[in-house]
Design a protein around this motif. Structure first.
Motif, PDB file in Angstrom:
ATOM      1  N   THR A   1      54.483  46.781  45.230  1.00 17.20           N
ATOM      2  CA  THR A   1      53.092  46.713  44.744  1.00 17.20           C
ATOM      3  C   THR A   1      53.003  45.866  43.481  1.00 17.20           C
ATOM      4  O   THR A   1      52.074  45.062  43.315  1.00 17.20           O
ATOM      5  CB  THR A   1      52.557  48.121  44.469  1.00 17.20           C
ATOM      6  N   LYS A   2      53.972  46.039  42.600  1.00 17.42           N
ATOM      7  CA  LYS A   2      53.987  45.262  41.359  1.00 17.42           C
ATOM      8  C   LYS A   2      54.043  43.769  41.662  1.00 17.42           C
ATOM      9  O   LYS A   2      53.306  42.972  41.068  1.00 17.42           O
ATOM     10  CB  LYS A   2      55.184  45.681  40.509  1.00 17.42           C
ATOM     11  N   TRP A   3      54.899  43.367  42.619  1.00 20.58           N
ATOM     12  CA  TRP A   3      55.037  41.945  42.918  1.00 20.58           C
ATOM     13  C   TRP A   3      53.827  41.381  43.659  1.00 20.58           C
ATOM     14  O   TRP A   3      53.471  40.225  43.485  1.00 20.58           O
ATOM     15  CB  TRP A   3      56.336  41.694  43.689  1.00 20.58           C
ATOM     16  N   ILE A   4      53.191  42.209  44.470  1.00 20.73           N
ATOM     17  CA  ILE A   4      51.937  41.770  45.096  1.00 20.73           C
ATOM     18  C   ILE A   4      50.906  41.495  44.015  1.00 20.73           C
ATOM     19  O   ILE A   4      50.201  40.470  44.045  1.00 20.73           O
ATOM     20  CB  ILE A   4      51.425  42.838  46.082  1.00 20.73           C
ATOM     21  N   PHE A   5      50.827  42.403  43.043  1.00 23.81           N
ATOM     22  CA  PHE A   5      49.887  42.237  41.934  1.00 23.81           C
ATOM     23  C   PHE A   5      50.221  41.001  41.107  1.00 23.81           C
ATOM     24  O   PHE A   5      49.330  40.205  40.777  1.00 23.81           O
ATOM     25  CB  PHE A   5      49.935  43.488  41.046  1.00 23.81           C
ATOM     26  N   LEU A   6      51.506  40.812  40.777  1.00 20.20           N
ATOM     27  CA  LEU A   6      51.912  39.681  39.941  1.00 20.20           C
ATOM     28  C   LEU A   6      51.653  38.338  40.623  1.00 20.20           C
ATOM     29  O   LEU A   6      51.375  37.339  39.954  1.00 20.20           O
ATOM     30  CB  LEU A   6      53.397  39.792  39.583  1.00 20.20           C
ATOM     31  N   LEU A   7      51.761  38.293  41.936  1.00 20.53           N
ATOM     32  CA  LEU A   7      51.527  37.037  42.664  1.00 20.53           C
ATOM     33  C   LEU A   7      50.040  36.788  42.924  1.00 20.53           C
ATOM     34  O   LEU A   7      49.605  35.642  42.997  1.00 20.53           O
ATOM     35  CB  LEU A   7      52.292  37.044  43.991  1.00 20.53           C
ATOM     36  N   THR A   8      49.275  37.848  43.067  1.00 24.87           N
ATOM     37  CA  THR A   8      47.835  37.710  43.335  1.00 24.87           C
ATOM     38  C   THR A   8      47.057  37.380  42.073  1.00 24.87           C
ATOM     39  O   THR A   8      46.104  36.591  42.101  1.00 24.87           O
ATOM     40  CB  THR A   8      47.279  39.007  43.960  1.00 24.87           C
ATOM     41  N   LEU A   9      47.455  37.970  40.940  1.00 29.30           N
ATOM     42  CA  LEU A   9      46.693  37.847  39.699  1.00 29.30           C
ATOM     43  C   LEU A   9      46.470  36.402  39.235  1.00 29.30           C
ATOM     44  O   LEU A   9      45.323  36.055  38.906  1.00 29.30           O
ATOM     45  CB  LEU A   9      47.378  38.655  38.593  1.00 29.30           C
ATOM     46  N   PRO A  10      47.499  35.527  39.183  1.00 30.39           N
ATOM     47  CA  PRO A  10      47.245  34.186  38.649  1.00 30.39           C
ATOM     48  C   PRO A  10      46.240  33.392  39.470  1.00 30.39           C
ATOM     49  O   PRO A  10      45.401  32.673  38.911  1.00 30.39           O
ATOM     50  CB  PRO A  10      48.628  33.518  38.679  1.00 30.39           C
ATOM     51  N   PHE A  11      46.300  33.512  40.787  1.00 29.38           N
ATOM     52  CA  PHE A  11      45.358  32.779  41.634  1.00 29.38           C
ATOM     53  C   PHE A  11      43.952  33.371  41.543  1.00 29.38           C
ATOM     54  O   PHE A  11      42.957  32.659  41.705  1.00 29.38           O
ATOM     55  CB  PHE A  11      45.867  32.773  43.088  1.00 29.38           C
ATOM     56  N   SER A  12      43.879  34.678  41.261  1.00 26.71           N
ATOM     57  CA  SER A  12      42.575  35.305  41.047  1.00 26.71           C
ATOM     58  C   SER A  12      41.939  34.775  39.764  1.00 26.71           C
ATOM     59  O   SER A  12      40.740  34.459  39.737  1.00 26.71           O
ATOM     60  CB  SER A  12      42.729  36.826  40.957  1.00 26.71           C
ATOM     61  N   ILE A  13      42.741  34.665  38.702  1.00 28.23           N
ATOM     62  CA  ILE A  13      42.226  34.144  37.429  1.00 28.23           C
ATOM     63  C   ILE A  13      41.765  32.701  37.591  1.00 28.23           C
ATOM     64  O   ILE A  13      40.686  32.313  37.111  1.00 28.23           O
ATOM     65  CB  ILE A  13      43.304  34.247  36.335  1.00 28.23           C
ATOM     66  N   LEU A  14      42.567  31.907  38.297  1.00 29.50           N
ATOM     67  CA  LEU A  14      42.188  30.506  38.533  1.00 29.50           C
ATOM     68  C   LEU A  14      40.894  30.415  39.338  1.00 29.50           C
ATOM     69  O   LEU A  14      40.042  29.557  39.072  1.00 29.50           O
ATOM     70  CB  LEU A  14      43.311  29.768  39.265  1.00 29.50           C
ATOM     71  N   ALA A  15      40.746  31.294  40.332  1.00 26.39           N
ATOM     72  CA  ALA A  15      39.538  31.274  41.154  1.00 26.39           C
ATOM     73  C   ALA A  15      38.303  31.634  40.353  1.00 26.39           C
ATOM     74  O   ALA A  15      37.206  31.131  40.614  1.00 26.39           O
ATOM     75  CB  ALA A  15      39.705  32.226  42.341  1.00 26.39           C
ATOM     76  N   VAL A  16      38.464  32.509  39.353  1.00 32.83           N
ATOM     77  CA  VAL A  16      37.331  32.870  38.490  1.00 32.83           C
ATOM     78  C   VAL A  16      36.999  31.722  37.544  1.00 32.83           C
ATOM     79  O   VAL A  16      35.837  31.328  37.391  1.00 32.83           O
ATOM     80  CB  VAL A  16      37.650  34.154  37.688  1.00 32.83           C
ATOM     81  N   ILE A  17      38.031  31.156  36.904  1.00 32.58           N
ATOM     82  CA  ILE A  17      37.797  30.076  35.936  1.00 32.58           C
ATOM     83  C   ILE A  17      37.220  28.835  36.611  1.00 32.58           C
ATOM     84  O   ILE A  17      36.275  28.214  36.106  1.00 32.58           O
ATOM     85  CB  ILE A  17      39.111  29.722  35.213  1.00 32.58           C
ATOM     86  N   TYR A  18      37.785  28.475  37.760  1.00 31.48           N
ATOM     87  CA  TYR A  18      37.370  27.250  38.446  1.00 31.48           C
ATOM     88  C   TYR A  18      36.431  27.522  39.621  1.00 31.48           C
ATOM     89  O   TYR A  18      36.226  26.651  40.466  1.00 31.48           O
ATOM     90  CB  TYR A  18      38.594  26.488  38.953  1.00 31.48           C
ATOM     91  N   GLY A  19      35.885  28.737  39.680  1.00 31.45           N
ATOM     92  CA  GLY A  19      35.046  29.110  40.815  1.00 31.45           C
ATOM     93  C   GLY A  19      33.907  28.136  41.091  1.00 31.45           C
ATOM     94  O   GLY A  19      33.694  27.712  42.227  1.00 31.45           O
TER      95      GLY A  19
END
Length: 225
Positions: A41-59
């Motif tokens: 679960t930790k690694w799923i979170f760690l891999l998902t989080l950066p792309f989520s942040i990028l999607a918000v910033i560059y949405g």
């Protein structure tokens, strides 16, 4: 589709982790199951989080690629991304329930959440439009995760969270700083690519600096094997 593409890491790990859940549960090795559940679960979170942040910033920039009119979907996109972070950050809850012999409970969960989603859309869409549809879907997904968490805690006495999740938040701060630094010194579309690369580099560099836990290394070795 942009928001739900973040599901890729959860889906990929689930394909590997689900048969492991079944094997460990049937052997009665609940200690190892708890350990792997948290680590995966930790690694799923760690891999998902950066792309989520990028999607918000560059949405808005990403949506603009499909046409100027799509930019109005930015706030619904952010709502959906928020729900995806929670959904992916709680791991393979459905797999744990199904592979531990509670598939009927998961069936009832899905039926209940489906009706809940329909009802919420019925009330939210006329008043809030596209944002209402996004909110209804997000609320349904988050409620499903809470429901599964409670059931797993009650039935199996386990949960998917670790204090080292905080490393992802620290690395996420490094990513955000790197992206805004590039964004302020480059054009929109140039920033989209260079900023994303710089942000991901800063994120994973920060994770390496914070170091892997011993259990992370053990889990990675197990999955590699």
């Amino acid at each position: 589709q942009i928001a739900f593409s973040l599901f890729i890491f959860l889906g990929s790990f689930n394909a590997v982790f689900s048969p492991v859940i079944s094997d460990l549960y049937n052997k009665g090795q609940l200690g190892e199951l708890k350990f792997l559940f948290k680590t995966v679960t930790k690694w799923i979170f760690l891999l998902t989080l950066p792309f989520s942040i990028l999607a918000v910033i560059y949405g808005k920039d990403i949506l603009f690629l499909f046409g100027k009119g799509f930019v109005t979907g930015y706030y619904p996109l952010v709502i959906l991304i928020f729900s995806q972070i929670i959904y992916c950050g709680t791991g393979n809850l459905e797999g744990v329930l199904i592979m531990s012999g509670n598939q009927k409970m998961m069936l009832y969960n899905n039926i209940f959440i489906s009706f809940l989603n329909i009802i919420l859309n019925f009330f939210f869409i006329p008043k809030y439009g596209l944002a209402g549809a996004a909110a209804a879907t997000s609320f349904s997904l988050i409620f499903m995760r809470i429901l599964c968490l409670v059931q797993i805690r009650r039935l199996l006495k386990m949960h998917p969270f670790k204090l080292s999740f905080a490393k992802g938040l620290i690395a996420g701060g490094a990513l955000t700083a790197a992206v805004f630094f590039v964004r302020n010194s480059a054009g929109i579309f140039l920033s989209l690519f260079i900023g994303s690369f710089a942000g991901l580099l800063a994120y994973f560099s920060a994770l390496l600096f914070l170091r892997l836990d011993l259990e992370d290394k053990a889990a990675l070795k197990m999955f590699t094997k």
